[in-house]
Write an enzyme that holds these catalytic residues in place. Structure first.
Site: not given
Ligand SMILES: C[S@@+](CC[C@H](N)C(=O)[O-])C[C@H]1O[C@@H](n2cnc3c(N)ncnc32)[C@H](O)[C@@H]1O
Length: 194
Positions: A95, A54
């Site tokens: 999404h 992340d």
């Molecule tokens: C909707 S959450 C889903 C978290 C996890 N996969 C779950 O199902 O519980 C989206 C995740 O994407 C991460 N995220 C957003 N932009 C990102 C990036 N550019 N690189 C890596 N992670 C990212 C956010 O910090 C967040 O933890």
């Protein structure tokens, strides 16, 4: 996210129960936040090792010293640093993004992929119009509008998912789409043909 995670339809158990994890050893959980899913995975499948990725500021507050789970700061808009894993997992990631960004995220995996690697997309799948009852239909379409308004993204049908994956690279083949009953997230099992 915590609020959404608490919904029964978001339980990690569906993905644990519905995918053949016994066939694989190494998993990269891309955008895996604090590793909720990966921690459940290694507890249920002791042969698995997971890397949770992340943004560095998110990883900074992730749990430390979880046996067989490594945490790594990584921006998924840059090339994937973990080469040769068996499975790259994206749960509730795409999404939040419009198609052109999803394509970039997926293309960033390609140099790291070995032939036969799996990309598992565990994300919202919307049914075709008219399949759901009126009340549920309204809720699903309403959520789609919210995604458009807040993230300029959208919810996707199975066909939308297939199109996005093929558009990214023709060497990605969707092997199966699993839609476990009772869950909001479907499972797309995608193979990299190399
Ligand atoms: C909707 S959450 C889903 C978290 C996890 N996969 C779950 O199902 O519980 C989206 C995740 O994407 C991460 N995220 C957003 N932009 C990102 C990036 N550019 N690189 C890596 N992670 C990212 C956010 O910090 C967040 O933890």
């Amino acid at each position: 996210m915590r609020f959404f995670q608490m919904s029964p339809g978001m339980s990690t158990q569906y993905l644990l129960n519905s995918y053949p994890w016994e066939k694989y050893t190494t998993v990269v959980d891309v955008g895996g936040s604090h590793g909720l899913l990966s921690i459940d995975l290694v507890q249920r499948f002791p042969h698995l090792r997971c890397t949770v990725q992340d943004l560095p500021e998110v990883i900074a507050s992730a749990p430390k010293d979880v046996h067989r789970v490594e945490f790594q700061g990584h921006d998924f808009f840059t090339p994937q640093p973990v080469y040769g894993a068996d499975v790259y997992l994206f749960r509730a990631i795409f999404h939040n993004w419009g198609d052109k960004y999803c394509v970039q995220i997926l293309r960033n995996l390609i140099p790291a992929l070995k032939k036969g690697a799996r990309v598992v997309v565990n994300d919202h799948v919307v049914p075709a119009p008219g399949v759901l009852g009126c009340y549920k239909e309204q809720s699903v379409r309403g959520f789609d509008s919210v995604m458009k308004a807040t993230f300029n993204s959208r919810e996707r049908s199975v066909e939308d998912w297939r199109k996005f994956i093929m558009q990214t690279d023709e060497r990605f083949i969707v092997r199966q789409v699993i839609e476990p009953e009772g869950i909001q997230l479907g499972i797309l099992d995608v193979e990299w043909m190399g």
